[in-house]
Motif scaffolding. Structure first.
Motif, PDB file in Angstrom:
ATOM      1  N   VAL A   9      89.369  39.473  42.342  1.00 58.42           N
ATOM      2  CA  VAL A   9      89.771  40.720  43.000  1.00 58.42           C
ATOM      3  C   VAL A   9      90.950  41.361  42.265  1.00 58.42           C
ATOM      4  CG1 VAL A   9      90.577  41.737  45.159  1.00 58.42           C
ATOM      5  CG2 VAL A   9      88.952  39.821  45.209  1.00 58.42           C
ATOM      6  N   LYS A  10      91.871  40.528  41.821  1.00 59.37           N
ATOM      7  CA  LYS A  10      93.099  41.029  41.215  1.00 59.37           C
ATOM      8  C   LYS A  10      92.880  41.791  39.909  1.00 59.37           C
ATOM      9  CE  LYS A  10      96.027  37.410  43.240  1.00 59.37           C
ATOM     10  NZ  LYS A  10      96.874  36.218  42.958  1.00 59.37           N
ATOM     11  N   ILE A  11      91.766  41.527  39.241  1.00 61.38           N
ATOM     12  CA  ILE A  11      91.541  42.221  37.962  1.00 61.38           C
ATOM     13  C   ILE A  11      90.941  43.618  38.146  1.00 61.38           C
ATOM     14  CG2 ILE A  11      91.212  40.047  36.733  1.00 61.38           C
ATOM     15  CD1 ILE A  11      88.185  40.819  36.658  1.00 61.38           C
ATOM     16  N   ILE A  12      90.562  43.958  39.377  1.00 60.47           N
ATOM     17  CA  ILE A  12      89.943  45.267  39.616  1.00 60.47           C
ATOM     18  C   ILE A  12      91.014  46.355  39.597  1.00 60.47           C
ATOM     19  CG2 ILE A  12      88.524  46.653  41.167  1.00 60.47           C
ATOM     20  CD1 ILE A  12      87.060  44.272  40.022  1.00 60.47           C
ATOM     21  N   ASN A  13      90.976  47.175  38.579  1.00 55.44           N
ATOM     22  CA  ASN A  13      91.883  48.313  38.460  1.00 55.44           C
ATOM     23  C   ASN A  13      91.090  49.594  38.740  1.00 55.44           C
ATOM     24  OD1 ASN A  13      90.392  48.824  36.110  1.00 55.44           O
ATOM     25  ND2 ASN A  13      91.913  47.827  34.793  1.00 55.44           N
ATOM     26  N   PRO A  14      91.725  50.764  38.767  1.00 56.38           N
ATOM     27  CA  PRO A  14      90.990  51.998  39.079  1.00 56.38           C
ATOM     28  C   PRO A  14      89.799  52.258  38.153  1.00 56.38           C
ATOM     29  CG  PRO A  14      93.336  52.367  39.288  1.00 56.38           C
ATOM     30  CD  PRO A  14      93.191  50.991  38.723  1.00 56.38           C
ATOM     31  N   LYS A  15      89.955  51.987  36.856  1.00 57.62           N
ATOM     32  CA  LYS A  15      88.863  52.242  35.912  1.00 57.62           C
ATOM     33  C   LYS A  15      87.662  51.356  36.211  1.00 57.62           C
ATOM     34  CE  LYS A  15      88.137  53.089  30.996  1.00 57.62           C
ATOM     35  NZ  LYS A  15      88.814  53.140  29.659  1.00 57.62           N
ATOM     36  N   ARG A  16      87.911  50.086  36.462  1.00 53.33           N
ATOM     37  CA  ARG A  16      86.821  49.169  36.779  1.00 53.33           C
ATOM     38  C   ARG A  16      86.209  49.486  38.136  1.00 53.33           C
ATOM     39  NH1 ARG A  16      90.149  44.071  34.245  1.00 53.33           N
ATOM     40  NH2 ARG A  16      89.180  44.141  32.165  1.00 53.33           N
ATOM     41  N   ALA A  17      87.037  49.839  39.087  1.00 52.19           N
ATOM     42  CA  ALA A  17      86.537  50.182  40.420  1.00 52.19           C
ATOM     43  C   ALA A  17      85.618  51.400  40.348  1.00 52.19           C
ATOM     44  CB  ALA A  17      87.701  50.447  41.364  1.00 52.19           C
ATOM     45  N   PHE A  18      86.030  52.414  39.599  1.00 55.40           N
ATOM     46  CA  PHE A  18      85.214  53.622  39.469  1.00 55.40           C
ATOM     47  C   PHE A  18      83.898  53.304  38.764  1.00 55.40           C
ATOM     48  CE2 PHE A  18      84.369  57.819  37.268  1.00 55.40           C
ATOM     49  CZ  PHE A  18      83.900  58.443  38.422  1.00 55.40           C
ATOM     50  N   ASN A  19      83.958  52.422  37.767  1.00 59.76           N
ATOM     51  CA  ASN A  19      82.737  52.027  37.063  1.00 59.76           C
ATOM     52  C   ASN A  19      81.777  51.306  38.007  1.00 59.76           C
ATOM     53  OD1 ASN A  19      81.195  51.573  34.481  1.00 59.76           O
ATOM     54  ND2 ASN A  19      81.555  49.440  35.049  1.00 59.76           N
ATOM     55  N   ILE A  20      82.307  50.419  38.856  1.00 59.04           N
ATOM     56  CA  ILE A  20      81.471  49.691  39.823  1.00 59.04           C
ATOM     57  C   ILE A  20      80.821  50.657  40.805  1.00 59.04           C
ATOM     58  CG2 ILE A  20      81.551  48.074  41.770  1.00 59.04           C
ATOM     59  CD1 ILE A  20      83.732  46.534  40.191  1.00 59.04           C
ATOM     60  N   ILE A  21      81.570  51.632  41.260  1.00 61.44           N
ATOM     61  CA  ILE A  21      81.023  52.638  42.178  1.00 61.44           C
ATOM     62  C   ILE A  21      79.869  53.384  41.519  1.00 61.44           C
ATOM     63  CG2 ILE A  21      81.510  54.846  43.335  1.00 61.44           C
ATOM     64  CD1 ILE A  21      84.373  53.738  43.827  1.00 61.44           C
ATOM     65  N   LYS A  22      80.048  53.772  40.256  1.00 63.78           N
ATOM     66  CA  LYS A  22      78.981  54.474  39.533  1.00 63.78           C
ATOM     67  C   LYS A  22      77.749  53.588  39.373  1.00 63.78           C
ATOM     68  CE  LYS A  22      81.288  55.814  35.843  1.00 63.78           C
ATOM     69  NZ  LYS A  22      81.521  56.510  34.549  1.00 63.78           N
ATOM     70  N   LEU A  23      77.989  52.319  38.993  1.00 62.50           N
ATOM     71  CA  LEU A  23      76.881  51.391  38.785  1.00 62.50           C
ATOM     72  C   LEU A  23      76.044  51.221  40.046  1.00 62.50           C
ATOM     73  CD1 LEU A  23      78.167  48.289  36.760  1.00 62.50           C
ATOM     74  CD2 LEU A  23      76.380  49.893  36.097  1.00 62.50           C
ATOM     75  N   TYR A  24      76.735  50.901  41.154  1.00 57.48           N
ATOM     76  CA  TYR A  24      76.002  50.606  42.377  1.00 57.48           C
ATOM     77  C   TYR A  24      75.403  51.862  42.999  1.00 57.48           C
ATOM     78  CZ  TYR A  24      77.031  45.657  42.427  1.00 57.48           C
ATOM     79  OH  TYR A  24      77.054  44.319  42.113  1.00 57.48           O
ATOM     80  N   SER A  25      76.051  52.987  42.814  1.00 55.80           N
ATOM     81  CA  SER A  25      75.473  54.251  43.290  1.00 55.80           C
ATOM     82  C   SER A  25      74.168  54.547  42.567  1.00 55.80           C
ATOM     83  CB  SER A  25      76.464  55.400  43.084  1.00 55.80           C
ATOM     84  OG  SER A  25      77.626  55.229  43.853  1.00 55.80           O
ATOM     85  N   SER A  26      74.189  54.357  41.252  1.00 60.27           N
ATOM     86  CA  SER A  26      72.972  54.630  40.475  1.00 60.27           C
ATOM     87  C   SER A  26      71.871  53.622  40.801  1.00 60.27           C
ATOM     88  CB  SER A  26      73.276  54.629  38.978  1.00 60.27           C
ATOM     89  OG  SER A  26      73.658  53.355  38.503  1.00 60.27           O
ATOM     90  N   TYR A  27      72.272  52.356  41.045  1.00 62.87           N
ATOM     91  CA  TYR A  27      71.268  51.338  41.406  1.00 62.87           C
ATOM     92  C   TYR A  27      70.591  51.691  42.732  1.00 62.87           C
ATOM     93  CZ  TYR A  27      69.412  47.168  43.624  1.00 62.87           C
ATOM     94  OH  TYR A  27      68.607  46.297  44.308  1.00 62.87           O
ATOM     95  N   TYR A  28      71.387  51.969  43.761  1.00 65.07           N
ATOM     96  CA  TYR A  28      70.788  52.241  45.069  1.00 65.07           C
ATOM     97  C   TYR A  28      70.032  53.565  45.085  1.00 65.07           C
ATOM     98  CZ  TYR A  28      72.877  48.121  47.147  1.00 65.07           C
ATOM     99  OH  TYR A  28      73.186  46.814  47.447  1.00 65.07           O
ATOM    100  N   TYR A  29      70.516  54.533  44.334  1.00 67.78           N
ATOM    101  CA  TYR A  29      69.763  55.789  44.214  1.00 67.78           C
ATOM    102  C   TYR A  29      68.395  55.505  43.588  1.00 67.78           C
ATOM    103  CZ  TYR A  29      68.266  60.363  42.514  1.00 67.78           C
ATOM    104  OH  TYR A  29      67.534  61.483  42.260  1.00 67.78           O
ATOM    105  N   SER A  30      68.381  54.730  42.498  1.00 66.84           N
ATOM    106  CA  SER A  30      67.131  54.404  41.807  1.00 66.84           C
ATOM    107  C   SER A  30      66.207  53.587  42.703  1.00 66.84           C
ATOM    108  CB  SER A  30      67.430  53.617  40.528  1.00 66.84           C
ATOM    109  OG  SER A  30      68.253  54.345  39.657  1.00 66.84           O
ATOM    110  N   ARG A  31      66.781  52.648  43.419  1.00 65.27           N
ATOM    111  CA  ARG A  31      65.988  51.768  44.286  1.00 65.27           C
ATOM    112  C   ARG A  31      65.266  52.549  45.371  1.00 65.27           C
ATOM    113  NH1 ARG A  31      68.350  46.536  47.684  1.00 65.27           N
ATOM    114  NH2 ARG A  31      66.629  46.391  49.186  1.00 65.27           N
ATOM    115  N   PHE A  32      65.939  53.493  45.983  1.00 69.96           N
ATOM    116  CA  PHE A  32      65.354  54.182  47.134  1.00 69.96           C
ATOM    117  C   PHE A  32      64.569  55.438  46.759  1.00 69.96           C
ATOM    118  CE2 PHE A  32      68.830  51.743  49.204  1.00 69.96           C
ATOM    119  CZ  PHE A  32      68.008  50.942  49.990  1.00 69.96           C
ATOM    120  N   THR A  33      64.858  56.022  45.595  1.00 74.01           N
ATOM    121  CA  THR A  33      64.092  57.200  45.170  1.00 74.01           C
ATOM    122  C   THR A  33      62.986  56.854  44.186  1.00 74.01           C
ATOM    123  OG1 THR A  33      65.521  57.702  43.273  1.00 74.01           O
ATOM    124  CG2 THR A  33      66.168  58.622  45.440  1.00 74.01           C
ATOM    125  N   LYS A  34      63.052  55.634  43.608  1.00 75.50           N
ATOM    126  CA  LYS A  34      62.113  55.194  42.578  1.00 75.50           C
ATOM    127  C   LYS A  34      62.207  56.044  41.312  1.00 75.50           C
ATOM    128  CE  LYS A  34      60.678  51.970  45.262  1.00 75.50           C
ATOM    129  NZ  LYS A  34      61.111  50.573  45.008  1.00 75.50           N
TER     130      LYS A  34
END
Length: 342
Positions: A9-34
């Motif tokens: 948890v401690k290594i998560i900085n703003p840049k990494r957090a924003f990257n994770i948000i982008k990653l998971y947003s794109s994954y769930y968008y792809s999963r549900f829209t195909k």
């Protein structure tokens, strides 16, 4: 991840957090829209230090000798160039794929380099190389978690699967590592005992939990086995169905449940073989679905990582995952998205 650790948890900085948000947003968008959408860099990276191994485990492509790619060791130039490119976005580097990581003489240096970029580090080993010098080097490197495969609590049961393995040597190495870590007053590496369940050891599931506590492991993980159809299934498939990810039908194996048309791993994790090939995922043992090969000279005109990550091959593979994942043979062994015994 094998074990929760506040250090992750401690290594998560703003840049990494924003990257994770982008990653998971794109994954769930792809999963549900195909519709395939991929944003950001992978958060987790698996590095294969080497494809060589000292054991001949009969349900491992390396042990079976069925890998269709050349064996070798990752050179430090290739390794550093990958970490330099991705390090600002990575939360974790896993130092394993095929092969035994401790057979790479520069493994501690690899770990130290990742730690210098504030990346969580994890490796998995068969435990045969935990000599005094090796233990000191690993502790000095700052490794966060080490997973040790110990598929039996007696030499006889252990050797059924870990062919060429030495039970006593592994146990002594584990004791040496934990004792020296504790003597130094360190909290890391966290230690995980991994027990893969086969027919030969299924009666030792409860025993290994007790054994792990006796050896002072931080956690014991019970894992269902991946079984290859070209081997003698009946020699390895547990009799207790609760301890297997498969069911047997007409002499062949299939996962107990249908394979869902989604896979978080191919959106969020990257896997590099020792020679810099970007495999599609951790089940792509031969990198037969690879997205391309890394050029360590990428800063001097080679292809940057995102060109591989978002290559035509990569996007097509993800499209296949969303359309009909069960048509990809290697996905027939994968438990991503499927609950299994722990």
């Amino acid at each position: 991840m094998y074990i929760f650790d506040w250090a992750q948890v401690k290594i998560i900085n703003p840049k990494r957090a924003f990257n994770i948000i982008k990653l998971y947003s794109s994954y769930y968008y792809s999963r549900f829209t195909k519709q395939v959408w991929l944003a950001g860099y992978p958060a987790v990276l698996s590095i294969e230090p080497t494809s060589y191994c000292n054991l001949k485990c009969p349900q491992c492509p390396t042990g079976l000798g069925t890998l269709n790619r050349q064996d070798g060791y990752m050179d430090m130039k290739t390794y550093r160039s990958i970490v330099d490119e991705l390090g600002a976005y990575l939360t974790t580097i896993q130092f394993f794929f095929q092969g035994e990581p401790f057979m790479h003489k520069h493994l501690p240096e690899m770990i130290s380099y990742a730690k210098s970029k504030n990346i969580y580090t994890l490796t998995s080993t068969n435990g045969h190389f935990l000599s005094r010098d090796s233990v000191n080097a690993i502790l000095d490197s700052g490794l966060d978690t080490i997973v040790v495969g110990l598929d039996g609590v007696s030499p006889e049961v252990y050797r059924f699967y870990r062919r060429n393995g030495k039970f006593d040597l592994v146990v002594q190495g584990i004791q040496r590592l934990i004792a020296e870590r504790n003597r130094r007053g360190l909290k890391h590496p966290k230690t995980v005992l991994q027990f893969i369940v086969f027919k030969s050891n299924e009666d030792q599931v409860e025993d290994v939990k007790k054994f792990g506590k006796e050896l002072k492991f931080d956690k014991v993980v019970i894992k269902t086995a991946q079984i290859y159809p070209e081997t003698n299934i009946d020699d390895f498939l547990p009799d207790n169905p609760a301890l297997s990810r498969y069911k047997k039908e007409n002499g062949s194996l299939r996962l107990k449940t249908s394979i869902p048309n989604h896979c978080k791993r191919v959106w969020t994790q990257a896997v590099f073989t020792w020679d810099g090939v970007l495999a599609s995922c951790c089940f792509d043992k031969d990198a037969s679905h690879s997205f391309g090969k890394w050029n360590p000279e990428c800063g001097a005109g080679g292809d940057p990582f995102l060109e591989l990550w978002k290559s035509e091959k990569g996007m097509h593979f993800r499209k296949q995952i969303l359309k009909n994942r069960s048509d990809i043979p290697m996905c027939g062994n994968c438990t991503e998205g499927i609950k299994e015994f722990r």
